[in-house]
Design a protein around this motif. Structure first.
Motif, PDB file in Angstrom:
ATOM      1  N   ASP A 147     -22.926 -22.269  78.210  1.00 11.58           N
ATOM      2  CA  ASP A 147     -22.026 -21.218  78.667  1.00 11.58           C
ATOM      3  C   ASP A 147     -20.741 -21.813  79.211  1.00 11.58           C
ATOM      4  N   LEU A 148     -19.715 -20.970  79.248  1.00 12.28           N
ATOM      5  CA  LEU A 148     -18.471 -21.378  79.911  1.00 12.28           C
ATOM      6  C   LEU A 148     -18.591 -21.039  81.396  1.00 12.28           C
ATOM      7  N   PRO A 149     -17.886 -21.783  82.246  1.00 10.88           N
ATOM      8  CA  PRO A 149     -17.990 -21.529  83.687  1.00 10.88           C
ATOM      9  C   PRO A 149     -17.696 -20.076  84.071  1.00 10.88           C
ATOM     10  N   ALA A 150     -16.809 -19.419  83.343  1.00 15.49           N
ATOM     11  CA  ALA A 150     -16.443 -18.046  83.693  1.00 15.49           C
ATOM     12  C   ALA A 150     -17.635 -17.093  83.591  1.00 15.49           C
ATOM     13  N   GLN A 151     -18.661 -17.506  82.830  1.00 14.09           N
ATOM     14  CA  GLN A 151     -19.825 -16.626  82.660  1.00 14.09           C
ATOM     15  C   GLN A 151     -20.846 -16.783  83.784  1.00 14.09           C
TER      16      GLN A 151
ATOM     17  N   GLN B 245      -9.866 -18.472  78.000  1.00 15.45           N
ATOM     18  CA  GLN B 245      -8.856 -17.879  78.869  1.00 15.45           C
ATOM     19  C   GLN B 245      -9.023 -16.374  78.854  1.00 15.45           C
ATOM     20  N   PRO B 246      -9.663 -15.790  79.862  1.00 11.85           N
ATOM     21  CA  PRO B 246     -10.027 -14.380  79.779  1.00 11.85           C
ATOM     22  C   PRO B 246      -8.828 -13.436  79.758  1.00 11.85           C
ATOM     23  N   ASP B 247      -7.702 -13.846  80.333  1.00 11.88           N
ATOM     24  CA  ASP B 247      -6.553 -12.935  80.460  1.00 11.88           C
ATOM     25  C   ASP B 247      -5.928 -12.565  79.116  1.00 11.88           C
ATOM     26  N   ILE B 248      -6.102 -13.456  78.133  1.00 18.25           N
ATOM     27  CA  ILE B 248      -5.389 -13.259  76.878  1.00 18.25           C
ATOM     28  C   ILE B 248      -5.756 -11.935  76.227  1.00 18.25           C
ATOM     29  N   ASN B 249      -7.050 -11.611  76.249  1.00 11.50           N
ATOM     30  CA  ASN B 249      -7.457 -10.338  75.667  1.00 11.50           C
ATOM     31  C   ASN B 249      -6.857  -9.165  76.420  1.00 11.50           C
ATOM     32  N   ALA B 250      -6.812  -9.315  77.750  1.00 13.57           N
ATOM     33  CA  ALA B 250      -6.259  -8.245  78.567  1.00 13.57           C
ATOM     34  C   ALA B 250      -4.806  -7.987  78.191  1.00 13.57           C
ATOM     35  N   ILE B 251      -4.040  -9.078  78.017  1.00 14.79           N
ATOM     36  CA  ILE B 251      -2.628  -8.942  77.660  1.00 14.79           C
ATOM     37  C   ILE B 251      -2.519  -8.244  76.308  1.00 14.79           C
ATOM     38  N   GLU B 252      -3.390  -8.672  75.393  1.00 15.44           N
ATOM     39  CA  GLU B 252      -3.353  -8.130  74.050  1.00 15.44           C
ATOM     40  C   GLU B 252      -3.549  -6.610  74.076  1.00 15.44           C
ATOM     41  N   HIS B 253      -4.456  -6.164  74.949  1.00 11.05           N
ATOM     42  CA  HIS B 253      -4.753  -4.738  74.961  1.00 11.05           C
ATOM     43  C   HIS B 253      -3.625  -3.910  75.542  1.00 11.05           C
ATOM     44  N   THR B 254      -2.826  -4.517  76.406  1.00  6.42           N
ATOM     45  CA  THR B 254      -1.751  -3.739  77.018  1.00  6.42           C
ATOM     46  C   THR B 254      -0.564  -3.613  76.091  1.00  6.42           C
ATOM     47  N   LYS B 255      -0.564  -4.394  74.992  1.00  5.09           N
ATOM     48  CA  LYS B 255       0.581  -4.325  74.081  1.00  5.09           C
ATOM     49  C   LYS B 255       0.645  -3.002  73.352  1.00  5.09           C
TER      50      LYS B 255
END
Lengths: 265, 255
Positions: A147-151, B245-255
């Protein structure tokens, strides 16, 4: 505690032979103000030492000085004098593993890769993955290796950090409030685990939590004043990890709290 | 993913409908505003010609973006590891942004000729600054704790750069690269307008002068499609590479 997992065989490897850590005339000045002045102290090997003190007293500074991280600080005018060495007179270089308050896991690496990251950073191929697997087993993270740390939860992440510290397999472990970001229950679990896994190593742990110090330490020193001085060692009875509901532990906690409160800020 | 595709189709269809409605409503002659029908017809009839010019422009965009991104990333790295360079070069870079890049186009054509190089350099110039600035920012914001930890583990500066600072700066660099690929076509087309003998920008000017407004629209349509597909292809790759990088999807959805 009732819900602690049964101890697993964790003798992953014997800690390399260790020596006392000697601070000789150690001074740390920040912008010309001495935070630590001509400190002499000997941390005996193979034991757990806790430095207890209120925020800003210079606990972390002392730890960073021992880690050798103050010498190349760019920001601020920090000046270090005196010597930090083993009782045999050799430098601590290469003998120390560090665990910080934040888990400092690299978010782009898996749990397993984070544990063995030291090998990658030293550009040497990791010596087999068995040891990492054993450590993940010992910290109860075997199933989360990919897993990645974020999980992971905060407690799990700090356990990965503990496994990473142990993977370094160094005789000296320096810890800077390693569990202070965890919730109370996770913190107790993490303390039990660390106490079990770090047996035999020389540990210097900085904390502001008297209970944590009493549960884990062989010797507790209160760091106070400016420049900061180390108080006389307080050595709690019994073996670590000490139970939180033990009356001696609670009494000592009360004493330490009032002692910390008296110290002029 | 399929939802996004369906949405794109609906948006594209909607825009074509609006276009057609405007043509009907204003009753504009074809040499002012041709409708989607005639543009599609000319696109098919003169596909060879348009494809040839589109290929030239695509090459200019891709090479320009590659050049600008490479030089930008290298500059940011140099600035982070050599403080004097940062202290002296950064103000120059910031000041240079006051010069409208379009004003440089005639000069570039004068120096580098009518061929592709002037357009490639134009595109590279226009994206150089955003790439450098975002990557530099990313490199500067490396979590200091990671670097401390690496030092206690006996890592060299090079190893810290390779295993910690570079990967940590990738999300920031990716934002810069997205901006780059979105604006690179502007550089290429402006370069072609100022002086060239091929490319979609040239074709548009040429068609405009001959009142072939439908060809102009066809070229514009192809240019838009090209820019969009390049952006989304790159975005797809970057998102795959930066899954952590979890934020990337969030940014994508706001476009």
């Amino acid at each position: 505690m009732a819900n602690v997992k049964p101890p697993e065989p964790v003798r992953v490897s014997d800690p390399p032979s260790s020596k006392d850590i000697c601070l000789d005339g150690l001074s740390v000045m920040v912008d010309g103000v001495p935070l630590i002045h001509k400190l002499n102290h000997r941390f005996t090997s193979g034991q757990w030492h806790c430095l207890l003190g209120i925020s800003g007293v210079g606990k972390s500074m002392l730890l960073r000085a021992i880690l050798g991280l103050l010498s190349d600080t760019v920001t601020g005018d920090i000046h270090v004098e005196g010597s930090i060495a083993t009782s045999a007179g050799s430098s601590l270089q290469g003998r120390v593993a560090y665990m910080a308050q934040q888990d400092l896991l690299l978010p782009w690496l898996s749990v397993h890769e984070n544990v063995v990251v030291g090998g990658k950073l030293r550009n040497c191929s990791p010596p087999g993955t068995d040891r990492a697997d054993q450590l993940l087993q010992a910290t109860g993270l075997r199933e989360r290796a990919d897993d990645l740390p974020a999980q992971l939860s905060g407690g799990m992440r700090q356990r990965v950090a503990l496994a990473r510290t142990l993977w370094e397999d160094k005789p000296i472990i320096l810890m800077d409030e390693p569990f202070s970001a965890l919730d109370a229950i996770s913190r107790l679990h993490a303390q039990d685990l660390a106490s079990r896994l770090l047996v035999g190593r020389t540990v210097i742990m900085v904390t502001h939590d008297p209970l944590e110090a009493i549960r884990l330490a062989d010797h507790i020193y209160i760091l106070s004043g400016r420049p900061a001085v180390l108080g006389n060692p307080i050595s709690p009875a019994g073996t670590a990890p000490r139970a939180v509901d033990n009356t001696d532990v609670l009494t000592l906690q009360g004493q330490l709290l009032s002692q910390l409160g008296e110290v002029p800020h | 993913m399929t939802g996004g595709l369906a949405r794109s189709v609906v948006i594209a269809g909607g825009l074509v409908l609006v276009w057609q409605v405007i043509v009907w409503a204003t009753d504009a002659p074809a040499y002012i505003l041709p409708g989607p029908g005639p543009v599609a017809r000319v696109l098919l009839e003169r596909l060879d010609l348009i494809a040839h010019h589109a290929w030239v422009t695509a090459l200019e965009i891709i090479l320009g973006a590659a050049l600008g991104i490479t030089v930008g990333l290298c500059s940011a790295l140099t600035m982070v590891y050599c403080r004097p360079v940062q202290l002296w070069l950064l103000p120059v870079l910031v000041a240079s942004q006051a010069i409208p890049v379009f004003a440089l186009a005639p000069l570039l054509t004068l120096w580098l000729g009518y061929g592709m190089p002037s357009k490639i350099v134009m595109a590279a110039l226009i994206i150089y600054f955003p790439v450098t600035a975002t990557f530099l920012d990313g490199l500067r914001r490396t979590e200091p704790g990671w670097v401390d930890l690496a030092r206690t583990m006996g890592a060299t500066n090079l190893s810290i750069l390779r295993h910690i600072r570079l990967p940590a700066a990738m999300p920031a660099a990716a934002s810069g690269i997205r901006v780059a690929i979105a604006v690179a076509p502007i550089g290429a087309v402006v370069g072609e307008w100022v002086g060239s003998s091929q490319g979609l920008g040239y074709l548009m000017l040429h068609a405009n002068a001959r009142m072939q407004i439908d060809v102009m629209f066809a070229a514009l349509l192809i240019l838009t499609l090209m820019g969009l597909s390049m952006y989304f292809a790159l975005d797809f790759i970057l998102r795959r590479a930066l899954l952590w990088q979890p934020d990337i999807n969030a940014i994508e959805h706001t476009k």
